[in-house]
Design an enzyme around this catalytic site. Structure first.
Site, PDB file in Angstrom:
ATOM      1  N   HIS A  75       0.842  -1.216   0.000  1.00  4.15           N
ATOM      2  CA  HIS A  75       0.000   0.000   0.000  1.00  4.15           C
ATOM      3  C   HIS A  75       0.865   1.249   0.000  1.00  4.15           C
ATOM      4  O   HIS A  75       0.416   2.318  -0.403  1.00  4.15           O
ATOM      5  CB  HIS A  75      -0.968   0.004   1.184  1.00  4.15           C
ATOM      6  CG  HIS A  75      -0.321   0.271   2.504  1.00  4.15           C
ATOM      7  ND1 HIS A  75       0.456  -0.658   3.147  1.00  4.15           N
ATOM      8  CD2 HIS A  75      -0.307   1.377   3.284  1.00  4.15           C
ATOM      9  CE1 HIS A  75       0.908  -0.132   4.275  1.00  4.15           C
ATOM     10  NE2 HIS A  75       0.465   1.098   4.379  1.00  4.15           N
ATOM     11  N   LYS A 116       9.995  -8.599   5.325  1.00  3.79           N
ATOM     12  CA  LYS A 116      10.986  -9.247   6.203  1.00  3.79           C
ATOM     13  C   LYS A 116      11.706 -10.309   5.395  1.00  3.79           C
ATOM     14  O   LYS A 116      11.148 -10.869   4.453  1.00  3.79           O
ATOM     15  CB  LYS A 116      10.278  -9.912   7.402  1.00  3.79           C
ATOM     16  CG  LYS A 116      11.163 -10.095   8.604  1.00  3.79           C
ATOM     17  CD  LYS A 116      11.323  -8.802   9.354  1.00  3.79           C
ATOM     18  CE  LYS A 116      12.123  -8.925  10.603  1.00  3.79           C
ATOM     19  NZ  LYS A 116      12.052  -7.674  11.392  1.00  3.79           N
TER      20      LYS A 116
END
Ligand code: NAD
Length: 481
Positions: A75, A116
């Site tokens: 986003h 990550k």
């Protein structure tokens, strides 16, 4: 009895880490009015990549390693999140940690999506040159798969990695990047001499300090816990004496809290009068273990350290340390989640029922990504913070001091002039930006808690805050007209 029944009901359900994060998301989503499709989009992990690659060991043998990178939310771009080296790394853990990064960035208003990465290895089993080859090869894989770049995905250090690995990643990326202008912003947490920023190494621990100081300053909340207001004098036990744990302990003791316990993987130290954090650090540097520190009681089983008497417990090691099994024996009144995911769902429920104040990981350890954001901005702007304004500020202050001297006849000492007449340099600006971020975010989630979910906790409030901000970003993108 009711408490036990609920915990017993939750304990046997062994949820994966990502399921646990999603469970926390779902609990918070109930307090929002966003359409179901929007909530699903926010929650889902957008992309995840598992790759294997060979490395040549120093003895000439070839070994295959497993690495991952997950980008939880696009986003906002780039995505951002650390790289972990640990034997426990797996896809579920990486996706869970990427999701936590998404929510964390939203909570502290850092314009990144969450990501990550990690490699499944025990770094102690590899030489320095092997680790360099592994890191460079991992970076090569990220480049090939378009999982790294200043506007794409920007890694940082995490458990088991440091600025050294970031320097290797940068060098590998620079060698292969088509556009060199902004390439230095492809990773953060770099050494200062390689375009890193002052204050990044200590940022997560410093943020833990700012968050705790702010929470302890609210008289009403401390009274509810039966504690006095303010950080000074509060006793603290820290688990994990790595980057985050050491810096949290250092800044907390500088803030006049008393660090009475330090827990490491091979044992724990306890001194009710307070441990000298710098001396424990030096002892570990010299001898390889905190166990050799003389002025403390040594506890052989590190897990017992979590149950020491203290006001504040700071887990700063790995996930799932506070469980349904040990939660009933914790003595702390404040749980400060410096690590990611240190508390299991069942333990969380138990601690809530005991009215413990839990400062959630999604908020409390956001100092690292906040200063990473400053580093990224600095790299893209190609100018050191403070370069443009510092002299101007100093000249202004000097003129003001001279005017005061002239008007009052008072002569400022050289120490006063140095203190008052000092223009902000990079250190000052990074620290002030981090302090402001942690204070603002704390009051935001506390207010959300008070207004939207008073019967729940700060973790739920932090997820509500994050969900609202991500939903707003999606609306701005025009994806959900
Ligand atoms: P690190 O590798 O520098 O230090 C971790 C320390 O914990 C090591 O000293 C290790 O020996 C110790 N440890 C491991 N297992 C333990 C156990 N069971 N009991 C006691 N000690 C144990 O890692 P770090 O960067 O300090 O990260 C710690 C935690 O903070 C992780 O959960 C990480 O995801 C989180 N975190 C780190 C950053 C960052 O900027 N480094 C940012 C946000 C969150």
């Amino acid at each position: 009895m009711a408490t036990e029944t609920l915990i017993e009901r939750l304990a046997p359900i062994q949820k994966s880490f990502f399921q646990k994060v999603n469970q926390q998301f779902d609990s918070a989503a109930r307090f929002t009015t966003h359409p179901r499709g929007m909530l699903e989009q926010i929650k889902i992990c957008n992309s995840s990549c598992h790759f294997t690659f060979p490395i040549k060991r120093d003895d000439g043998t070839i070994e295959t390693l497993h690495g991952w990178r997950a980008e939880h939310s696009h986003h906002k771009l780039p995505t951002k999140g650390g790289i972990r080296y640990s034997t426990l790394v797996n896809e579920d853990e990486i996706m869970a940690l990427a999701a936590l990064m998404t929510y964390k960035c939203a909570i502290v208003d850092v314009p990144f999506g969450g990501a990550k990465g990690g490699i499944q290895l025990d770094r102690c089993e590899y030489s320095e040159s092997e680790l360099e080859r592994i890191t460079r090869r991992y970076t090569y894989e990220l480049i090939q798969k378009n999982y790294i770049g200043p506007g794409v995905d920007v890694p940082a250090p995490d458990f088991g990695t440091s600025e050294t690995e970031m320097a290797w990643m940068l060098d590998t990326y620079l060698g292969m990047a088509a556009d060199k202008l902004d390439a230095i912003a492809c990773v953060t947490g770099k050494p200062i001499e390689q375009n890193g920023i002052r204050g990044r190494k200590e940022a997560t621990g410093r943020g833990v300090f700012f968050g705790l100081r702010e929470a302890c300053a609210i008289a009403e909340d401390m009274k509810r816990l039966g504690l006095s207001t303010g950080l000074p004098g509060k006793t603290v036990v820290v688990q994990g004496f790595g980057n985050v744990g050491y810096h949290a302990a250092k800044f907390l003791s500088e803030g006049e809290a008393i660090v009475t316990g330090i827990i490491e993987i091979d044992g724990a130290l306890y001194n009710p009068e307070g441990l000298d954090v710098e001396k424990v650090f030096a002892c570990r540097e010299e001898s390889g273990s905190i166990r050799n520190y003389p002025d403390a009681t040594l506890i052989d089983n590190p897990q017992d350290g979590l149950e020491l008497a203290c006001d504040i417990l700071v887990p700063a090691a790995v996930e799932n340390q506070i469980t349904a099994e040990n939660a009933p024996r914790l003595k702390a009144r404040i749980l400060a989640e410096a690590a990611n995911g240190p508390t299991t769902a069942a333990a969380d429920e138990h601690l809530k029922q005991r009215n413990m104040l839990i400062l959630p990981d999604t908020y409390l350890n956001a100092g690292g990504v906040t200063v990473s954001y400053f580093e990224w901005l600095r790299n893209l702007s190609h100018v050191r913070f403070g370069r443009l304004g510092r002299r101007f500020e100093e000249n202004q202050y000097k003129s003001m001091l001279q005017a005061v001297e002239k008007a009052t006849g008072y002569q400022f000492s050289s120490t006063e002039i140095a203190l008052i007449g000092h223009g902000a340099d990079e250190n000052d600006l990074v620290d002030s930006g981090l302090e402001d971020t942690m204070i603002t975010a704390y009051h935001e989630i506390r207010e959300t808690h008070r207004r939207r979910c008073p019967a729940a906790d700060l973790r739920t409030a932090s997820f509500i805050t994050a969900i609202d901000k991500i939903a707003e970003a999606y609306l701005q993108l025009g994806i959900f007209p």
